[in-house]
Write a protein that holds these residues in place. Structure first.
Motif, PDB file in Angstrom:
ATOM      1  N   GLN A   1      19.772   9.353 -14.968  1.00 10.78           N
ATOM      2  CA  GLN A   1      19.522   8.754 -13.662  1.00 10.78           C
ATOM      3  C   GLN A   1      18.214   9.303 -13.129  1.00 10.78           C
ATOM      4  N   LEU A   2      17.447   8.434 -12.512  1.00 11.96           N
ATOM      5  CA  LEU A   2      16.259   8.910 -11.824  1.00 11.96           C
ATOM      6  C   LEU A   2      16.266   8.412 -10.394  1.00 11.96           C
ATOM      7  N   GLY A   3      15.687   9.242  -9.518  1.00 16.08           N
ATOM      8  CA  GLY A   3      15.628   8.908  -8.100  1.00 16.08           C
ATOM      9  C   GLY A   3      14.192   8.784  -7.646  1.00 16.08           C
ATOM     10  N   ILE A   4      13.945   7.806  -6.810  1.00 14.43           N
ATOM     11  CA  ILE A   4      12.594   7.569  -6.312  1.00 14.43           C
ATOM     12  C   ILE A   4      12.620   7.353  -4.811  1.00 14.43           C
ATOM     13  N   ALA A   5      11.455   7.456  -4.211  1.00 15.96           N
ATOM     14  CA  ALA A   5      11.290   7.075  -2.812  1.00 15.96           C
ATOM     15  C   ALA A   5       9.855   6.597  -2.637  1.00 15.96           C
ATOM     16  N   TRP A   6       9.621   5.810  -1.610  1.00 13.71           N
ATOM     17  CA  TRP A   6       8.264   5.282  -1.390  1.00 13.71           C
ATOM     18  C   TRP A   6       7.921   5.312   0.099  1.00 13.71           C
ATOM     19  N   ALA A   7       6.644   5.476   0.324  1.00 14.40           N
ATOM     20  CA  ALA A   7       6.135   5.483   1.705  1.00 14.40           C
ATOM     21  C   ALA A   7       4.631   5.235   1.674  1.00 14.40           C
TER      22      ALA A   7
ATOM     23  N   ILE B   1      10.667  21.833  -8.733  1.00 16.41           N
ATOM     24  CA  ILE B   1       9.352  21.863  -9.376  1.00 16.41           C
ATOM     25  C   ILE B   1       8.523  20.814  -8.641  1.00 16.41           C
ATOM     26  N   ALA B   2       7.771  21.273  -7.690  1.00 18.47           N
ATOM     27  CA  ALA B   2       7.043  20.352  -6.799  1.00 18.47           C
ATOM     28  C   ALA B   2       5.955  19.622  -7.571  1.00 18.47           C
ATOM     29  N   SER B   3       6.259  18.370  -7.946  1.00 13.07           N
ATOM     30  CA  SER B   3       5.255  17.586  -8.650  1.00 13.07           C
ATOM     31  C   SER B   3       5.243  16.146  -8.165  1.00 13.07           C
ATOM     32  N   MET B   4       6.412  15.605  -7.898  1.00 15.26           N
ATOM     33  CA  MET B   4       6.563  14.249  -7.359  1.00 15.26           C
ATOM     34  C   MET B   4       5.607  13.261  -8.015  1.00 15.26           C
ATOM     35  N   PRO B   5       5.721  13.076  -9.337  1.00 11.85           N
ATOM     36  CA  PRO B   5       4.799  12.150 -10.000  1.00 11.85           C
ATOM     37  C   PRO B   5       4.811  10.782  -9.325  1.00 11.85           C
ATOM     38  N   GLN B   6       3.617  10.230  -9.158  1.00 13.78           N
ATOM     39  CA  GLN B   6       3.549   8.892  -8.575  1.00 13.78           C
ATOM     40  C   GLN B   6       3.854   7.861  -9.647  1.00 13.78           C
ATOM     41  N   LEU B   7       4.660   6.877  -9.271  1.00 16.18           N
ATOM     42  CA  LEU B   7       4.926   5.726 -10.119  1.00 16.18           C
ATOM     43  C   LEU B   7       4.098   4.582  -9.564  1.00 16.18           C
TER      44      LEU B   7
ATOM     45  N   PRO C   1       0.787  -1.231   0.000  1.00 15.00           N
ATOM     46  CA  PRO C   1       0.000   0.000   0.000  1.00 15.00           C
ATOM     47  C   PRO C   1       0.824   1.288   0.000  1.00 15.00           C
ATOM     48  N   ALA C   2       2.133   1.184   0.079  1.00 15.62           N
ATOM     49  CA  ALA C   2       2.958   2.397  -0.015  1.00 15.62           C
ATOM     50  C   ALA C   2       2.878   2.946  -1.434  1.00 15.62           C
ATOM     51  N   GLN C   3       3.243   4.207  -1.589  1.00 22.72           N
ATOM     52  CA  GLN C   3       3.258   4.871  -2.885  1.00 22.72           C
ATOM     53  C   GLN C   3       4.692   5.223  -3.258  1.00 22.72           C
ATOM     54  N   THR C   4       5.047   4.999  -4.508  1.00 26.93           N
ATOM     55  CA  THR C   4       6.362   5.358  -5.022  1.00 26.93           C
ATOM     56  C   THR C   4       6.246   6.665  -5.795  1.00 26.93           C
ATOM     57  N   HIS C   5       7.198   7.549  -5.530  1.00 27.43           N
ATOM     58  CA  HIS C   5       7.189   8.847  -6.209  1.00 27.43           C
ATOM     59  C   HIS C   5       8.530   9.131  -6.862  1.00 27.43           C
ATOM     60  N   LEU C   6       8.480   9.782  -7.979  1.00 29.81           N
ATOM     61  CA  LEU C   6       9.679  10.202  -8.692  1.00 29.81           C
ATOM     62  C   LEU C   6      10.171  11.502  -8.073  1.00 29.81           C
TER      63      LEU C   6
ATOM     64  N   VAL D   1       0.301   1.812 -32.192  1.00 31.03           N
ATOM     65  CA  VAL D   1      -0.455   2.813 -31.443  1.00 31.03           C
ATOM     66  C   VAL D   1      -0.163   2.541 -29.978  1.00 31.03           C
ATOM     67  N   VAL D   2       0.383   3.518 -29.288  1.00 32.29           N
ATOM     68  CA  VAL D   2       0.721   3.327 -27.873  1.00 32.29           C
ATOM     69  C   VAL D   2       0.017   4.397 -27.042  1.00 32.29           C
ATOM     70  N   LEU D   3      -0.451   3.993 -25.888  1.00 31.70           N
ATOM     71  CA  LEU D   3      -1.035   4.919 -24.923  1.00 31.70           C
ATOM     72  C   LEU D   3      -0.035   5.096 -23.797  1.00 31.70           C
ATOM     73  N   ILE D   4       0.324   6.337 -23.538  1.00 32.05           N
ATOM     74  CA  ILE D   4       1.340   6.635 -22.540  1.00 32.05           C
ATOM     75  C   ILE D   4       0.845   7.724 -21.601  1.00 32.05           C
ATOM     76  N   ARG D   5       1.509   7.796 -20.452  1.00 29.01           N
ATOM     77  CA  ARG D   5       1.264   8.884 -19.513  1.00 29.01           C
ATOM     78  C   ARG D   5       2.580   9.621 -19.308  1.00 29.01           C
ATOM     79  N   PRO D   6       2.721  10.796 -19.899  1.00 26.53           N
ATOM     80  CA  PRO D   6       3.963  11.555 -19.704  1.00 26.53           C
ATOM     81  C   PRO D   6       4.171  11.883 -18.228  1.00 26.53           C
ATOM     82  N   LEU D   7       5.426  11.801 -17.785  1.00 21.92           N
ATOM     83  CA  LEU D   7       5.742  12.083 -16.388  1.00 21.92           C
ATOM     84  C   LEU D   7       6.598  13.349 -16.244  1.00 21.92           C
ATOM     85  N   VAL D   8       7.658  13.442 -17.032  1.00 20.74           N
ATOM     86  CA  VAL D   8       8.515  14.621 -16.922  1.00 20.74           C
ATOM     87  C   VAL D   8       9.273  14.832 -18.227  1.00 20.74           C
TER      88      VAL D   8
END
Lengths: 270, 272
Positions: free
Chosen positions: A264-270, A235-241, A76-81, A210-217
């Motif tokens: 490189q990308l960094g993530i955290a989850w809680a 840029i406070a957005s912290m897209p959820q992964l 149930p934790a959420q991962t954010h970029l 044909v691809v459906l995508i969700r842009p993140l950044v």
């Protein structure tokens, strides 16, 4: 309660609980056909390894897919970029996106409505499809210019039979890897739940996905200079992964020059 | 409880002296061209030049000579909190990485699979995010149609026998320290635990030479220009990677031009 209650909480989760990580990636080389156009790096070698074209209709659902950057499920934790940085040997703009579904093997010839019938979105379902975009990826080069349109899709509210305006290919002959999109939507729509048909107005050789995508950044780059975007403090957005996210990278080229990207990308989850 | 419960807790530790700063200076080799990576491992400066890794099964880097090292702090944890860089010569991108394992003297003057059989990773044991790079131990004459690929490696899930796509050198002439990589992985893989038999050479085969196969974990990147560039890894960017006990930090740079350069900087950490 999932998520971070404060910046202090974010520091605590990363340093005390070890709930943070980074992933360094690389894709390429890929040689764009020309400037100002988007190109997919989905099938480019690198780290992660090259992805495969989606299956023909009803296509492929991408969940922690081979070829993507993906992370373990944390529910149930959420991962954010948190951060996204990169350097490329040519000036370009990167797009990091969540690849949701794709349908391959769609022949552009003859000019007609083509059956797509994408599967249900694995993430951003229901009204969360607002912001989901439809793109075309060339897998076999086109032979002449022409137009193509989403002739029947279901919008973010679940209304079917929507149709968007036609858009032309960027080149008289667009090479494999060329992307076209986001495909225009009908006035009032903000997303796509599924695509039923696309229609080509001019008969031309070529095969597309044909691809459906969700842009993140998005990340603009000058040649050989590292750029990094912080999505917490800058840029406070912290897209959820979301669990199952299958991250891909696309580039908008500035020239028809061989391009390799290291990032490189960094993530955290809680 | 290791780590920092808040930014204030981190500040308290800084004020309390639980911080280390490492001053960096390196004289860089002149790049062959723009847009390629070069290792500072063998370059003079501070830290002093490192040595090429041993031949198979290679060298496991734990607080290694030639690297940026810090005292062990277990049961506490150390994190990167600051990077600063000033470059004379050309702008560049700096990569700070943890050098984990290296296997030297891998011959590249004959086609086929080369034995690497790298030793176990001393950190990041499962291999997630661990990359494989090639590093020129001396100046090399190759060919831009020389093809390298991982022909047998073990991925982050412990699955052996994995193989990746080919990669070619950016230039035919590779100065000492030139890096090629990361070597592509098989679709679905996100890291490397070890490289077995191992590195395949194909395409146009060089007449002579050996190469180092190094397994690294990239930690942070910073752009360097002719003015000091400093970044707080806590408040300017939410990116404070952990520096594990035994970490052997190396530096590599991504070139902007063919001009030789010198760079100076600092790297700071805090533990708690």
């Amino acid at each position: 309660m999932p998520g971070f209650t404060s910046y202090d909480d974010l520091i605590d989760k990363i340093t005390v609980s070890g709930q943070g990580s980074t992933f360094a990636f690389s894709k390429g080389p890929y040689t764009p056909q020309g400037a100002g156009v988007w190109y997919t790096l989905w099938t480019s070698a690198g780290m992660p390894g090259a992805g495969s074209a989606p299956a023909s209709t009803p296509g492929t659902v991408y969940t922690q897919a081979a070829g993507s950057i993906y992370f373990p499920n944390r529910s149930p934790a959420q991962t954010h970029l948190l951060t996204f940085g990169a350097v490329a040997n040519t000036a370009c703009t990167l797009l990091l996106y969540d690849r949701l579904v794709g349908v391959g093997g769609i022949a552009l010839s003859p000019a007609a409505a083509k059956t797509v019938n994408t599967q249900a979105l694995p993430r951003y379902s229901g009204t969360n499809a607002a912001g989901v975009q439809a793109w075309l990826e060339v897998t076999t080069a086109t032979a002449s210019s022409g137009t193509v349109a989403l002739s029947s899709y279901t919008n973010e509210s679940g209304v079917a039979g929507r149709a968007g305006a036609a858009v032309g290919w960027p080149f008289a002959a667009s090479n494999a890897g060329t992307m076209l999109g986001p495909m225009p939507l009908q006035a009032g729509d903000t997303g796509v739940r599924s695509v039923e048909t696309v229609t080509t107005a001019t008969s031309t050789a070529g095969v597309i996905n044909v691809v459906l995508i969700r842009p993140l950044v998005y990340l603009p780059l000058t040649a050989n200079n590292w750029q990094e975007k912080d999505m917490v403090l800058q840029i406070a957005s912290m897209p959820q992964l979301y669990d199952g996210a299958s991250l891909g990278v696309a580039i908008q080229a500035s020239a028809a020059s061989s391009t390799t990207v290291w990032g490189q990308l960094g993530i955290a989850w809680a | 409880m290791a780590g920092f419960a808040s930014y204030q807790a981190l500040v308290t530790n800084v004020v309390g002296g639980l911080t280390d700063t490492f001053g960096i200076t390196k004289t860089l080799q002149a790049p062959q061209g723009a847009g390629a990576w070069y290792s500072s491992w063998l370059q003079t400066g501070y830290p002093a030049a490192g040595s090429n890794p041993a031949s198979t099964p290679g060298t496991s880097y734990v607080g290694a000579a030639g690297s940026i090292t810090f005292p062990d702090v277990t049961p506490q944890r150390r994190f990167l909190t600051q990077l600063a860089l000033n470059v004379v010569g050309q702008p560049m991108t700096l990569m700070v990485y943890d050098r984990l394992v290296g296997v030297g003297s891998v011959a590249i003057n004959a086609s086929g699979n080369k034995t690497v059989n790298s030793v176990a990773l001393p950190r990041y044991a499962d291999g997630t995010g661990v990359q494989v790079w090639l590093e020129a131990p001396s100046a090399l004459s190759v060919n831009t149609s020389t093809l390298f690929n991982l022909s047998s490696y073990t991925n982050e899930n412990g699955v052996a026998g994995r193989s990746g796509a080919t990669i070619a050198p950016p230039f035919a002439t590779l100065p000492t320290g030139s890096m090629i990589g990361p070597l592509p992985l098989q679709a679905g893989d996100l890291g490397v635990r070890s490289v077995e038999v191992g590195l395949n050479i194909g395409g146009v085969i060089p007449a002579a030479g050996t190469i180092n196969v190094v397994l690294i974990k990239p930690l942070a990147f910073l752009v360097g220009i002719s003015s000091p560039n400093e970044r707080d890894q806590i408040l300017m960017t939410t990116h404070f990677p952990r520096i594990y006990d035994g970490a052997s930090l190396g530096l590599a740079f991504h070139s902007f031009s063919t001009t030789a350069a010198t760079y100076m900087g600092t790297l700071s950490t805090v533990w708690g």
